[in-house]
Design an enzyme around this catalytic site. Sequence first.
Site, PDB file in Angstrom:
ATOM      1  N   LEU A 165      -5.114 -10.180  -1.430  1.00  0.00           N
ATOM      2  CA  LEU A 165      -4.392  -9.472  -0.903  1.00  0.00           C
ATOM      3  C   LEU A 165      -4.002  -8.218  -2.096  1.00  0.00           C
ATOM      4  CD1 LEU A 165      -1.454 -12.027  -0.838  1.00  0.00           C
ATOM      5  CD2 LEU A 165      -2.726 -11.239   1.266  1.00  0.00           C
ATOM      6  N   GLU A 166      -3.869  -6.789  -1.328  1.00  0.00           N
ATOM      7  CA  GLU A 166      -3.834  -5.908  -2.347  1.00  0.00           C
ATOM      8  C   GLU A 166      -2.554  -5.219  -1.885  1.00  0.00           C
ATOM      9  OE1 GLU A 166      -3.749  -1.424  -3.017  1.00  0.00           O
ATOM     10  OE2 GLU A 166      -4.231  -2.209  -0.977  1.00  0.00           O
ATOM     11  N   GLN A 185       2.429 -10.894   7.241  1.00  0.00           N
ATOM     12  CA  GLN A 185       2.211 -11.729   8.463  1.00  0.00           C
ATOM     13  C   GLN A 185       0.906 -11.698   9.162  1.00  0.00           C
ATOM     14  OE1 GLN A 185       4.463 -10.991  12.242  1.00  0.00           O
ATOM     15  NE2 GLN A 185       5.327 -12.904  11.688  1.00  0.00           N
ATOM     16  N   LYS A 193       4.926  -7.446   5.133  1.00  0.00           N
ATOM     17  CA  LYS A 193       6.218  -7.541   5.662  1.00  0.00           C
ATOM     18  C   LYS A 193       7.101  -6.440   5.400  1.00  0.00           C
ATOM     19  CE  LYS A 193       8.295 -11.847   5.042  1.00  0.00           C
ATOM     20  NZ  LYS A 193       8.165 -12.127   6.296  1.00  0.00           N
ATOM     21  N   SER A 194       8.200  -6.140   6.394  1.00  0.00           N
ATOM     22  CA  SER A 194       8.943  -5.120   6.127  1.00  0.00           C
ATOM     23  C   SER A 194       9.720  -5.066   4.766  1.00  0.00           C
ATOM     24  CB  SER A 194       9.864  -4.878   7.415  1.00  0.00           C
ATOM     25  OG  SER A 194      10.816  -5.960   7.612  1.00  0.00           O
ATOM     26  N   THR A 195      10.244  -6.330   4.125  1.00  0.00           N
ATOM     27  CA  THR A 195      10.996  -6.246   3.177  1.00  0.00           C
ATOM     28  C   THR A 195      10.352  -5.515   1.922  1.00  0.00           C
ATOM     29  OG1 THR A 195      11.866  -8.301   3.717  1.00  0.00           O
ATOM     30  CG2 THR A 195      12.051  -7.714   1.248  1.00  0.00           C
ATOM     31  N   TYR A 196       8.978  -5.501   1.861  1.00  0.00           N
ATOM     32  CA  TYR A 196       8.083  -4.937   1.023  1.00  0.00           C
ATOM     33  C   TYR A 196       7.851  -3.487   1.305  1.00  0.00           C
ATOM     34  CZ  TYR A 196       6.995  -8.984  -2.021  1.00  0.00           C
ATOM     35  OH  TYR A 196       7.414  -9.960  -2.782  1.00  0.00           O
TER      36      TYR A 196
END
Length: 188
Positions: free
Chosen positions: A136-137, A156, A111-114
Amino acid sequence: MSIKSDRWIRRMAEEHGMIDPFEPGQVRDGAAGRVISYGTSSYGYDIRCADEFKIFTNINSAVVDPKQFDDSSFVDIQADVCIIPPNSFALARTVEYLRIPRNVLTICLGKSTYARCGIIVNVTPLEPEWEGHVTLEFSNTTPLPAKVYANEGVAQVLFFESDEECETSYRDRGGKYQGQTGVTLPHA
């Protein structure tokens, strides 16, 4: 091959258990206020990070070897927030358990926030008939500690449906990460 819409994602999740638990809309608010969004989006599904983390540490001066991975290189925590050391990484898993149909391939993007905070989310494609919790990494590319929030959106998943089924699926070839639960470390 075509990318699938929110209507297709809802139908596949509700009728075939493709995503469990499943959120049919986009969630932006939680009990404690604003959250990083998760749930169904226009052409994808925003998955959440569970509260189980493995934070990389080099206290044992180990060599990172994907064929003989030393799990003592991680510190396990269970928390609502994971703080990743500078220039390091952490592993986690999704809240959601996914079951990918035989004629579908997924690509997962952070996600762009991260991304705007220097945190890169890396997930490999989910192949036809793969199922499990997604490992997840999170790479912290910054010189500062970075936070990742459990039970909020982190990446996503985009679904691509083929007009024909694959000849050999991940399940057919007995993929080594089939049916994984929890945070799964690499193994040869």
